[in-house]
Every structure is written in structure tokens, then in C-alpha cells.
Design a protein around this motif. Structure first.
Motif, short mmCIF file in Angstrom:
data_model
loop_
_atom_site.label_atom_id
_atom_site.label_comp_id
_atom_site.label_asym_id
_atom_site.label_seq_id
_atom_site.Cartn_x
_atom_site.Cartn_y
_atom_site.Cartn_z
N VAL A 198 0.92 -1.48 0.53
CA VAL A 198 0.37 -0.14 -0.04
C VAL A 198 1.14 0.77 -0.03
O VAL A 198 2.21 1.16 0.22
CB VAL A 198 -0.81 0.08 1.34
CG1 VAL A 198 -1.74 0.80 1.60
CG2 VAL A 198 -2.22 -1.01 1.18
N ILE A 199 0.36 2.29 -0.94
CA ILE A 199 1.53 3.46 -0.85
C ILE A 199 1.01 5.01 -0.38
O ILE A 199 -0.67 4.64 -1.39
CB ILE A 199 1.65 3.62 -2.42
CG1 ILE A 199 3.21 2.39 -2.66
CG2 ILE A 199 2.86 4.75 -2.45
CD1 ILE A 199 2.92 2.21 -3.94
N HIS A 200 0.99 5.57 -0.08
CA HIS A 200 0.57 6.76 -0.06
C HIS A 200 1.22 8.00 -0.17
O HIS A 200 2.52 7.83 0.10
CB HIS A 200 0.25 7.04 2.08
CG HIS A 200 -0.94 6.30 2.76
ND1 HIS A 200 -2.18 6.51 2.32
CD2 HIS A 200 -0.77 5.03 3.17
CE1 HIS A 200 -2.65 5.55 3.09
NE2 HIS A 200 -1.90 4.78 3.50
N SER A 201 0.72 9.21 -0.15
CA SER A 201 1.29 9.90 -0.27
C SER A 201 1.17 11.13 0.68
O SER A 201 -0.31 11.15 0.37
CB SER A 201 0.80 11.08 -1.73
OG SER A 201 1.65 12.94 -1.88
N ALA A 202 1.62 10.85 1.50
CA ALA A 202 1.87 11.98 2.77
C ALA A 202 1.36 12.77 2.85
O ALA A 202 0.88 13.88 3.92
CB ALA A 202 2.69 11.32 4.12
N VAL A 212 4.11 19.83 4.62
CA VAL A 212 5.24 18.66 4.16
C VAL A 212 4.75 17.67 3.11
O VAL A 212 3.60 17.21 2.90
CB VAL A 212 6.15 18.76 5.17
CG1 VAL A 212 6.26 19.30 7.09
CG2 VAL A 212 5.22 17.29 6.23
N LEU A 213 6.69 17.97 1.85
CA LEU A 213 5.79 16.17 2.17
C LEU A 213 6.37 14.61 2.36
O LEU A 213 6.89 15.31 3.24
CB LEU A 213 6.83 16.47 0.50
CG LEU A 213 6.62 18.01 -0.55
CD1 LEU A 213 7.26 18.12 -1.93
CD2 LEU A 213 5.72 17.84 -1.13
N GLY A 214 5.93 14.22 2.03
CA GLY A 214 6.53 13.04 2.41
C GLY A 214 4.93 11.81 1.62
O GLY A 214 4.61 11.78 1.03
N GLY A 215 6.12 10.28 1.92
CA GLY A 215 5.90 8.96 1.15
C GLY A 215 6.00 8.41 1.68
O GLY A 215 6.64 7.93 2.41
#
Length: 388
Positions: A198-202, A212-215
Motif C-alpha cells: 500500500v502506497i500513500h502520498s502523506a 510538508v511532502l512525504g510518502g
């Protein structure tokens, strides 16, 4: 077994000698060793400890552990952005000559990765129809390794039957990778339905405030091990500061998303009864084509509402020009309501034919419903529609 909200708040991996109530920031590029044997054993991975900031960091570990608990995953790795998570996951697990079967409606940058960059390494992609899962098996080839999907999809908010995708992947011995960004682990846990990763763009609802950016990618320990080895050598790691922000954001995820969903449903119900609108798509509207599937696999409908304004692409652009309070931005999942016209912005580089294939009609507008008083949001949308 503790509940979702408790895990989000009470999972803490590190305290210093000062015994902080809230996890401190660990802004260091590296970590020291007690002696030569400690250093040898750490680099040989005979003991689990922090070695170098590109590998692990206490703030990153806490963030990942929380997401793993929320998603029911064995392990995970945190990235500098959602797209670095997507790219690194595919780059770590695929070889030259491999093939992906993906839902046609994906985030624009993911589509760009599939069509412009992975082919450079002889990795190809076939798209299946978002609303026809019978099409999935027809696209599987002898070299297929991954089935990939978003649900809900971006930007048309279609819902895919995750359980059925899981059964197809298992039948053909393929990996199922799901982008769960729109739902968050609070509303949906794809691993329960057969997803391997499972992938998320946090950056979106997980942060929730546009800071903020995060994944992050989570899933089985064996697969995450491959992703970790790739990533520690290529360097897409999440910064400690961003990991600290995102871990704190998870503490309020449930209460925020509850309110997002409550507001979004009210916005969708308003739009559904407005005569300037051809159609409204929101997973928990009974008029949504996949309403029953959404109810089966999601706790609530999310914060994204898609609707079509009569008059096509010109009407969509004029609607944006009439907006007064809501933000015009390509982001989503913020406390602030955001309005986007995909045909002239995020998906403008696609041909009209390609846009129509993923449900992006000229007058389609995507609203990421925020946490303002919902009556103010509705009033802004209403006046923008009336002033065309």
C-alpha cells in the motif's frame, strides 16, 4: 489490541534521557557506535539500530510504525514524497522486460512514470478500464508482475473492488499494489482485501495542513526489504523533520477525516440537487455507480467530490474564476477547501481522448473539501455557479 486512534497517539519509538512526553526531533545525519564490534555488527545488520540518516532515523521509524499498525502491514519505508514512494516501489521490484497492469485512471505523474520513464528500462504498462474489472485478466501477460490501482481514483472518484483485484492477483501469482492516498488508512485498509503493498502520498490527508511532502510504502516484510535495499542506495528517504510533522499529524487523522467526510457528503448532496450540474460523484452518495462497493470497503466516503458543470471546459474554467473563498490549487487533503479543474490543469497534457477514457470531461471539477464551516464552502460554490 488497541484501537486506531490510540495507536496513532501512543506509538512512540524513542525518548531521550530527558523523557519527553512528545517524541523529539532527531536532526542528525549519522549515529555513533560504542566500539568496533558494535559498528561491525550494525553494518552487518546483525543488530537493529540507527546507522545513517539515509537508512533509518528514529522519527522516520515512528512514522512508519504508525502507518504499519493502521494498515495491518508487517513493515514499511518512508520517502521524501508520494511519487518517490511510487517510483522506488516499482524500481525495486521490477526488472527489464517486466510488465504492469494498471487501472487507467491514475495520478498524472504516475501515468507519466508509466509512459515516459519506465519504458526506458523496458518496463511496460497496459491499462484496464476503471469500470470493467473483467478487463484486468485480459491485460495480463506472461511477463506481468504487478497489478496497480488507486481507489478512490484521481480525479473522477471511481471505486474499484479491492477484494476482486486481490483474488485476480492471487490467481495469477501477481503482486497487488494499491495507492490508498484518497482514503487514508483510517477509511480503508487494502491489505485486508488482498493487497501486497500500500502506497500513500502523506503530503495529502495524512499531513492534512499543506505543510510538508512525504510518502510511504507498507506491506509484507519480504517486499519492503527489497524496497529498503533499493532506497538506501538511491537516497529518496524522508527527512527527519517531515517525518516528525507527519507522525504528529497522524495523532489527529481520525478526527480530521471524520469532519472532512461529514463536510464532503453535505457538499455532494448540495451539488446533486443543483440544476447547473450534470452529475456528481462521491463514494457515499447512493447515486455513485460503485456505492455498494464503497460501503463494503470504506468506513466513510472521503473528502473528494467530483462534479460536471454544464457547458464543458469553458464553464469549468469560468467556475474557477468565480471562486472567492476556496483555494485554487493542485494539492488536496488540506484543512482548506481546494477546487481544481483537471481538464485545463493537472491533466491538460493528455489528449481529449485520453482524458475521456479516465472520466475527465471538459466541465469536470474536483473539490477537496476542507474543515471550514461547510455552509461557507457551499455558499462559495453556489455563488461561483450562479455567476457564470
Amino acid at each position: 489490541m488497541s484501537h486506531f486512534e490510540t495507536d496513532a497517539i501512543r506509538t512512540q519509538t524513542e525518548r531521550s534521557q530527558f523523557l519527553e512526553h512528545s517524541t523529539p526531533l532527531y536532526l542528525t545525519s549519522s549515529f555513533v557506535f560504542e566500539d568496533a564490534e558494535d559498528m561491525r555488527a550494525s553494518f552487518a545488520e546483525e543488530k537493529i539500530r540507527n546507522v545513517y540518516g539515509r537508512y533509518t532515523n528514529p522519527n522516520n521509524s515512528e512514522f512508519v510504525e504508525k502507518i504499519c499498525k493502521m494498515e495491518g502491514a508487517e513493515a514499511g519505508y518512508a520517502f521524501a514524497s508520494g511519487m518517490s514512494a511510487v517510483f522506488s516501489t516499482f524500481a525495486a521490484l521490477l526488472n527489464s522486460g517486466d510488465h504492469i497492469v494498471s487501472v487507467r485512471s491514475v495520478f498524472g505523474s504516475t501515468h507519466g512514470l508509466f509512459t515516459n520513464f519506465l519504458p526506458k528500462w523496458n518496463i511496460t504498462t497496459s491499462y484496464f478500464d476503471t469500470n470493467n474489472l473483467d478487463d484486468v485478466e485480459a491485460k495480463i501477460q506472461s511477463n506481468t508482475k504487478i497489478i496497480y490501482a488507486e481507489s478512490p481514483t484521481n480525479p473522477a472518484v471511481d471505486i474499484l473492488d479491492l477484494e476482486r483485484l486481490g483474488l485476480i492477483a492471487k490467481k495469477h501469482n501477481l503482486l497487488l499494489v494499491i495507492d490508498n492516498c484518497f482514503a487514508t488508512p483510517y477509511l480503508q485498509q487494502p491489505i485486508k482485501f488482498g493487497a501486497d503493498l500500500v502506497i500513500h502520498s502523506a503530503t495529502k490527508l495524512i499531513d492534512g495542513q499543506g505543510r510538508v511532502l512525504g510518502g510511504v510504502t507498507v506491506g509484507s516484510a519480504d517486499l519492503i526489504r527489497e524496497i529498503y535495499l533499493f532506497s538506501r542506495n538511491t537516497g529518496p528517504a524522508l527527512s527527519p523533520f517531515n517525518a516528525w510533522v507527519l507522525s504528529k499529524s497522524l495523532e489527529t487523522l481520525a478526527v480530521r477525516v471524520d469532519k472532512h467526510c461529514e463536510n464532503a457528503l453535505k457538499v455532494a448532496q448540495f451539488l446533486e440537487n443543483y440544476d447547473r450540474i450534470n452529475l456528481v460523484k462521491y463514494p457515499f452518495l447512493k447515486s455513485h455507480p460503485q456505492y455498494e462497493i464503497a460501503k463494503k470497503q470504506m468506513k466513510l466516503g472521503g473528502n473528494i467530490v467530483a462534479f460536471e458543470i454544464k457547458g464543458g471546459i469553458d464553464s469549468g474554467r469560468q467556475f474557477l474564476n468565480n471562486i472567492k473563498m476556496c483555494s485554487l490549487s493542485a494539492n488536496l487533503g488540506d484543512t482548506r477547501t481546494i477546487v481544481t479543474h483537471p481538464a485545463s490543469t493537472t491533466h491538460a497534457k493528455l489528449s481529449e481522448e485520453d482524458r475521456l477514457e479516465v472520466g475527465i470531461i471538459g466541465g469536470l471539477v474536483r473539490v477537496s473539501v476542507g474543515l471550514e464551516n461547510v455552509e461557507d464552502v457551499i455558499e462559495d460554490l453556489k455563488q461561483a455557479l450562479q455567476n457564470e
